[in-house]
Design a protein around this motif. Structure first.
Motif, short mmCIF file in Angstrom:
data_model
loop_
_atom_site.label_atom_id
_atom_site.label_comp_id
_atom_site.label_asym_id
_atom_site.label_seq_id
_atom_site.Cartn_x
_atom_site.Cartn_y
_atom_site.Cartn_z
N GLN A 248 0.52 4.72 9.96
CA GLN A 248 0.84 4.41 8.56
C GLN A 248 0.09 3.18 8.06
OE1 GLN A 248 3.06 6.60 6.81
NE2 GLN A 248 2.59 7.66 8.72
N ILE A 249 -0.17 2.23 8.98
CA ILE A 249 -0.85 0.99 8.59
C ILE A 249 -2.37 1.16 8.58
CG2 ILE A 249 -1.26 -1.41 9.24
CD1 ILE A 249 1.56 -1.42 10.48
N MET A 250 -2.90 1.81 9.60
CA MET A 250 -4.35 1.89 9.77
C MET A 250 -5.00 3.01 8.98
SD MET A 250 -4.70 -0.67 11.79
CE MET A 250 -6.42 -0.49 12.26
N LEU A 251 -4.25 4.06 8.65
CA LEU A 251 -4.80 5.20 7.92
C LEU A 251 -4.08 5.38 6.60
CD1 LEU A 251 -5.10 7.76 10.88
CD2 LEU A 251 -6.91 6.30 9.93
N PRO A 252 -4.47 4.64 5.58
CA PRO A 252 -3.80 4.73 4.27
C PRO A 252 -3.80 6.13 3.69
CG PRO A 252 -5.26 2.82 4.36
CD PRO A 252 -5.56 3.63 5.58
N SER A 253 -4.86 6.91 3.97
CA SER A 253 -4.93 8.26 3.42
C SER A 253 -3.89 9.18 4.03
CB SER A 253 -6.32 8.85 3.64
OG SER A 253 -6.62 8.94 5.03
N ARG A 255 -0.83 8.05 4.94
CA ARG A 255 0.43 7.33 4.82
C ARG A 255 1.52 8.24 4.26
NH1 ARG A 255 -0.76 1.75 2.48
NH2 ARG A 255 -1.53 1.44 4.60
N SER A 256 2.68 8.25 4.89
CA SER A 256 3.77 9.12 4.46
C SER A 256 4.35 8.69 3.11
CB SER A 256 4.90 9.13 5.52
OG SER A 256 4.40 9.59 6.76
N PHE A 257 4.46 7.38 2.91
CA PHE A 257 4.99 6.85 1.66
C PHE A 257 4.05 5.79 1.11
CE2 PHE A 257 8.74 8.31 3.98
CZ PHE A 257 9.39 9.05 3.01
N PRO A 258 3.88 5.73 -0.20
CA PRO A 258 3.04 4.69 -0.79
C PRO A 258 3.54 3.31 -0.42
CG PRO A 258 3.59 6.37 -2.42
CD PRO A 258 4.43 6.65 -1.21
N ALA A 259 2.60 2.39 -0.22
CA ALA A 259 2.96 1.04 0.21
C ALA A 259 3.86 0.35 -0.79
CB ALA A 259 1.69 0.22 0.43
N GLU A 260 3.64 0.61 -2.10
CA GLU A 260 4.44 -0.07 -3.10
C GLU A 260 5.91 0.33 -3.05
OE1 GLU A 260 2.03 3.24 -5.20
OE2 GLU A 260 1.75 1.71 -3.65
N ILE A 261 6.19 1.52 -2.53
CA ILE A 261 7.59 1.96 -2.39
C ILE A 261 8.22 1.31 -1.16
CG2 ILE A 261 9.05 3.94 -1.88
CD1 ILE A 261 7.41 5.60 -3.71
N ILE A 262 7.48 1.30 -0.06
CA ILE A 262 8.01 0.70 1.17
C ILE A 262 8.27 -0.78 0.97
CG2 ILE A 262 7.51 0.23 3.59
CD1 ILE A 262 8.07 3.13 3.04
N ARG A 263 7.40 -1.45 0.21
CA ARG A 263 7.55 -2.89 0.02
C ARG A 263 8.65 -3.25 -0.96
NH1 ARG A 263 1.04 -3.68 -0.65
NH2 ARG A 263 0.50 -3.51 1.56
N ASN A 264 9.16 -2.28 -1.68
CA ASN A 264 10.23 -2.54 -2.62
C ASN A 264 11.53 -2.75 -1.85
OD1 ASN A 264 12.41 -2.22 -4.57
ND2 ASN A 264 10.88 -1.39 -5.96
N ARG A 265 12.02 -3.97 -1.85
CA ARG A 265 13.21 -4.32 -1.08
C ARG A 265 14.40 -3.44 -1.43
NH1 ARG A 265 16.03 -9.62 -2.96
NH2 ARG A 265 16.67 -8.11 -4.54
N ASN A 266 14.58 -3.15 -2.70
CA ASN A 266 15.73 -2.38 -3.14
C ASN A 266 15.69 -0.94 -2.64
OD1 ASN A 266 16.93 -4.46 -5.11
ND2 ASN A 266 14.84 -4.28 -5.85
#
Length: 497
Positions: A248-253, A255-266
């Motif tokens: 998930q970290i090394m292969l952005p293409s 990635r199961s979920f967009p980074a902006e969603i995972i980083r959203n604390r809520n």
């Protein structure tokens, strides 16, 4: 000047025919989408809504149907130790395939993806209905869960047979009512569609989950926790999970979920909260019918009626809390109200006793827990719809569903281990001629036909104590959910993201 006015029209707008031509040449995909998105008649819309509601009903039914039927099934299969597998197999495949179906609905025809999911679900239900043994039943549950994952994203043994005619009517309703041509999907090649699939992530995640569930099911029941097989399964699960994270970290293409969603604390807190509160409820609804049938001697049908105090408040509170939340404009009060009541109710359920628990108590305790779960379970979806943009809501919902099914499958497996281990501990002080192994291998209902009156006095309290221990898991999860709810942002649902 006159020519310019004529060209642009009296209000300065581009003439309709030229605007349409420009739209066709600059945004062909959007044009196709608009041309196909025609409104349907009221009658056709009614058929679609009824069909989807039937499918959703089946998904909800299959998540809980084993609970009431489990004690009777254990008699047929002589497999008390497999109760956890009957629930976990369904939940495991439902969880691991959430991401796959999310991409299938994006890349292929919604109509045929939905119908395919129903077909898979029907095959699994058929296998469950005719299963000759516990292994076949588990396979059927896993297949049904594979189809249910798609049905979710889109919207006693013979009990399982009623799924088939409802599935058939649902397929017919969707086939003849949904006429939309998915030209956008048809324009993409198979290579393009496959590129958008997270095949490495899906395979890794499924492998990690299967190894973890196997370790939890086998540990302490079939093998000791120190057994090499159990340890190896835990190690493999951990390593594969680590590889999944690295992908998930090394292969952005991929990635199961967009980074902006995972980083959203809520979003993360809402997903974890959903997993904890739902996992606790799955434990309760799995082992309550066993308590009613094994300890109280109720029939399978009567035990279902005895669970009305938890099911009815759950349904009523789900609708009521949703309406109140919409009126208030904030989801946080429902979350706190639900988790506090769920914690209280689960704690009260741990006091169940074979001799001292009255009908007033088991009714009241279920009522408290049902009200709490009813307010808490739907709330994470409201968080997702509020804190994410409209475009990201579907993937956020998939994350919540994945976490919910994943935690539930793991928790039910843990509860099964606790139940069997506590059952064996509870009969250690039994008479010398008491067959402890028979207690594990026999069914959970009609204990009077298995043991003598003398031995029954030991067996019933053993069941009651073992089941009450599983409710400690629900209590702990509800308490943990409270800490997850505290940091969730107070954001008005009436404001745009």
């Amino acid at each position: 000047m006159q020519e310019r006015m004529t060209e642009r029209g009296h209000n300065g707008d581009v003439p309709e025919d030229k605007a349409q031509a420009a739209l066709e040449t600059t945004n062909d995909d959007a044009h196709v989408e608009t041309a196909d998105s025609t409104y349907v008649s009221t009658g056709v819309l009614s058929v679609v809504v009824i069909s989807v509601c039937c499918a959703s009903f089946l998904v909800g039914l299959d998540q809980t149907i084993v609970a009431g039927a489990a004690p009777r099934i254990t008699i047929s299969f002589h497999a008390l130790g497999d109760i956890g597998w009957w629930a976990s197999a369904y939940l495991l495949t439902s969880a691991s395939l959430q991401l796959v179906y999310g991409r299938l609905y994006t890349l292929f025809s919604t109509k045929w993806t939905y119908i395919s999911a129903i077909a898979i679900f029907s095959i699994g239900s058929l296998i469950c209905a005719v299963a000759p043994n516990s292994v076949a039943f588990i396979v059927g549950r896993a297949i049904a869960g594979s189809g249910a994952a798609g049905m979710m994203s889109g919207s006693v043994l013979v009990c399982f047979g009623i799924n088939l005619p409802i599935c058939a009517s649902t397929v017919l309703g969707v086939c003849f009512s949904v006429k939309r041509r998915d030209k956008i999907h048809q324009k993409k090649s198979w290579q393009e569609k496959i590129r958008h699939f997270d095949l490495p992530g899906t395979i890794l995640l499924t492998t990690a989950l299967v190894c973890l569930i196997l370790a939890l099911q086998l540990g302490g029941i079939v093998y000791s926790w120190s057994n090499g097989r159990v340890i190896a399964l835990f190690v493999v699960s951990g390593i594969v999970s680590l590889v999944f994270l690295l992908v998930q970290i090394m292969l952005p293409s991929q990635r199961s979920f967009p980074a902006e969603i995972i980083r959203n604390r809520n979003v993360s807190l809402a997903a974890l909260f959903s997993g904890f509160i739902s996992g606790g409820m799955f434990v309760v609804i799995t082992y309550l019918p066993i308590w009613f049938q094994a300890v109280k001697g109720a029939s399978a049908l009567r035990s279902g009626g005895m669970m009305t105090p938890i099911i009815a408040p759950f349904v009523v509170m789900s609708a009521l809390s949703g309406g109140i939340t919409q009126a208030i404009g904030y989801y946080n009060p429902a979350i706190f109200f639900g988790v506090i009541l769920a914690t209280t109710g689960a704690g009260l359920l741990t006091t169940f006793d074979s001799t001292t628990t009255s009908s007033r108590q088991w009714i009241g305790y279920q009522l408290v827990y049902g009200l709490g779960a009813g307010a808490g379970v739907p709330s994470p979806m409201l968080v997702i719809q509020t804190v994410l943009s409209t475009a990201n809501v579907p993937i956020g919902v998939s994350l919540v569903n994945l976490t919910q099914m994943l935690w539930s499958s793991v928790v039910v497996a843990i509860a099964q281990s606790v139940f069997v281990n506590e059952l064996e501990k509870a009969v250690k002080a039994a008479p010398p001629n008491f067959d402890v192994s028979l207690l594990i291998k026999s069914g959970a209902a009609d204990l009077g036909n298995t043991y003598t009156v003398e031995h029954l006095e030991k067996a019933i309290p053993a069941y009651s104590k073992a089941i009450s221990r599983t409710f400690y898991i629900a209590t702990a999860l509800s308490c943990a959910a409270l800490f997850l709810a505290a940091p969730v942002r107070w954001k008005s649902m009436k404001k745009k993201v």
